[in-house]
Design a protein around this motif. Structure first.
Motif, PDB file in Angstrom:
ATOM      1  N   THR A  27       0.855  -1.173   0.000  1.00 31.30           N
ATOM      2  CA  THR A  27       0.000   0.000   0.000  1.00 31.30           C
ATOM      3  C   THR A  27       0.896   1.228   0.000  1.00 31.30           C
ATOM      4  O   THR A  27       1.727   1.389   0.891  1.00 31.30           O
ATOM      5  CB  THR A  27      -0.909   0.007   1.247  1.00 31.30           C
ATOM      6  N   GLN A  28       0.750   2.091  -0.996  1.00 30.96           N
ATOM      7  CA  GLN A  28       1.616   3.250  -1.138  1.00 30.96           C
ATOM      8  C   GLN A  28       0.915   4.505  -0.633  1.00 30.96           C
ATOM      9  O   GLN A  28      -0.252   4.738  -0.946  1.00 30.96           O
ATOM     10  CB  GLN A  28       2.016   3.434  -2.604  1.00 30.96           C
ATOM     11  N   PHE A  29       1.633   5.311   0.149  1.00 30.30           N
ATOM     12  CA  PHE A  29       1.095   6.564   0.676  1.00 30.30           C
ATOM     13  C   PHE A  29       2.023   7.705   0.296  1.00 30.30           C
ATOM     14  O   PHE A  29       3.249   7.572   0.343  1.00 30.30           O
ATOM     15  CB  PHE A  29       0.986   6.507   2.207  1.00 30.30           C
ATOM     16  N   ALA A  30       1.418   8.839  -0.088  1.00 30.73           N
ATOM     17  CA  ALA A  30       2.206  10.044  -0.326  1.00 30.73           C
ATOM     18  C   ALA A  30       2.664  10.649   0.994  1.00 30.73           C
ATOM     19  O   ALA A  30       3.715  11.280   1.076  1.00 30.73           O
ATOM     20  CB  ALA A  30       1.392  11.061  -1.126  1.00 30.73           C
ATOM     21  N   LEU A 153      -6.587   7.655   2.970  1.00 32.37           N
ATOM     22  CA  LEU A 153      -5.293   8.298   3.190  1.00 32.37           C
ATOM     23  C   LEU A 153      -4.445   8.322   1.924  1.00 32.37           C
ATOM     24  O   LEU A 153      -3.644   9.240   1.726  1.00 32.37           O
ATOM     25  CB  LEU A 153      -4.534   7.577   4.308  1.00 32.37           C
ATOM     26  N   GLN A 154      -4.620   7.320   1.072  1.00 29.71           N
ATOM     27  CA  GLN A 154      -3.871   7.286  -0.180  1.00 29.71           C
ATOM     28  C   GLN A 154      -4.246   8.440  -1.107  1.00 29.71           C
ATOM     29  O   GLN A 154      -3.473   8.801  -1.997  1.00 29.71           O
ATOM     30  CB  GLN A 154      -4.099   5.957  -0.897  1.00 29.71           C
ATOM     31  N   LEU A 155      -5.430   9.019  -0.896  1.00 31.01           N
ATOM     32  CA  LEU A 155      -5.889  10.122  -1.735  1.00 31.01           C
ATOM     33  C   LEU A 155      -5.351  11.467  -1.261  1.00 31.01           C
ATOM     34  O   LEU A 155      -5.560  12.493  -1.916  1.00 31.01           O
ATOM     35  CB  LEU A 155      -7.426  10.171  -1.737  1.00 31.01           C
ATOM     36  N   ILE A 156      -4.648  11.466  -0.124  1.00 32.19           N
ATOM     37  CA  ILE A 156      -4.172  12.714   0.471  1.00 32.19           C
ATOM     38  C   ILE A 156      -2.654  12.771   0.383  1.00 32.19           C
ATOM     39  O   ILE A 156      -1.968  11.805   0.710  1.00 32.19           O
ATOM     40  CB  ILE A 156      -4.622  12.828   1.944  1.00 32.19           C
ATOM     41  N   ASN A 157      -2.141  13.922  -0.033  1.00 32.37           N
ATOM     42  CA  ASN A 157      -0.689  14.125  -0.068  1.00 32.37           C
ATOM     43  C   ASN A 157      -0.335  15.357   0.770  1.00 32.37           C
ATOM     44  O   ASN A 157      -1.217  16.101   1.201  1.00 32.37           O
ATOM     45  CB  ASN A 157      -0.202  14.285  -1.513  1.00 32.37           C
ATOM     46  N   PRO A 158       0.950  15.586   1.034  1.00 30.66           N
ATOM     47  CA  PRO A 158       1.340  16.743   1.865  1.00 30.66           C
ATOM     48  C   PRO A 158       0.850  18.076   1.321  1.00 30.66           C
ATOM     49  O   PRO A 158       0.509  18.984   2.085  1.00 30.66           O
ATOM     50  CB  PRO A 158       2.878  16.655   1.857  1.00 30.66           C
TER      51      PRO A 158
END
Length: 201
Positions: A27-30, A153-158
């Motif tokens: 699972t990849q997260f920004a 959470l994957q749809l949110i980046n810094p």
């Protein structure tokens, strides 16, 4: 042979689109660092989400610039339908998880909810089996909640979080300015002298 080629081709197309089956792959997260809090920090949902984040190379730390707060998790059940002999019934289990994302100083940036529903058969002739199925289903529901949270959470980046924080701070400042102006107006308003009644002799 043609069927195998079709399956392989479909799998290739889905992989190219970034599609992954649940429970497979990474699972990849920004977001690379976040603080995680919950009303029940000893609960399974909290622990499973924390473990998923950490296994996906997301640092869970109280020093993170943003906090994901699992504000409220609730479960309910209702009878969905009855069978003809009325001794068996379909029971619907529903779990909801309210969550919030806050800045380091506690400013609310985003709040939302994820929900999972599943149905099982409550057999009046086999209560033990029904209870075991319900317990298994609750475990599946919890895993689904965690998966949904991960997808959110994957749809949110810094950059998105920074944008939400800027908007939230501007809103908070505007509301503070309105309160300050109202308080100033009240302070500048002349106070009426109390009415003095004549004293009868």
């Amino acid at each position: 042979m043609k069927r195998n080629l079709l399956v392989i081709g479909l799998a290739t197309v889905l992989s190219a689109c970034g599609f992954q089956l649940r429970g497979t792959g990474d699972t990849q997260f920004a977001i690379k660092e976040i603080n995680l809090t919950a009303r029940n920090s000893y609960g399974e949902t909290f622990k499973q989400l924390r473990d998923l984040l950490q296994s996906s190379q997301v640092k869970v730390s109280t020093a993170a610039p943003y906090t994901l707060d699992l504000a409220n998790e609730q479960e309910s059940q209702r009878t969905a339908s009855y069978t003809t002999n009325t001794r068996s019934a379909e029971t619907q289990l529903t779990s909801t998880l309210d969550y919030q994302i806050k800045s380091r100083d506690g400013l609310l940036l985003l709040q939302d909810q994820v929900e999972v529903q599943k149905v099982y058969v409550q057999d009046g002739n086999n209560l033990i089996g029904s209870d075991e199925e319900a317990a298994q289903l609750r475990g599946e529901i919890r895993r689904d909640l965690v998966q949904q949270m991960a997808m959110r959470l994957q749809l949110i980046n810094p950059e998105r979080l920074a944008e939400l924080e800027t908007t939230a701070r501007a809103k908070a400042k505007a509301e503070a300015d309105v309160r300050e102006a109202a308080a100033k107006a009240r302070a500048e308003q002349p106070q009426q002298s109390p009415i003095q009644l004549p004293i009868s002799q």
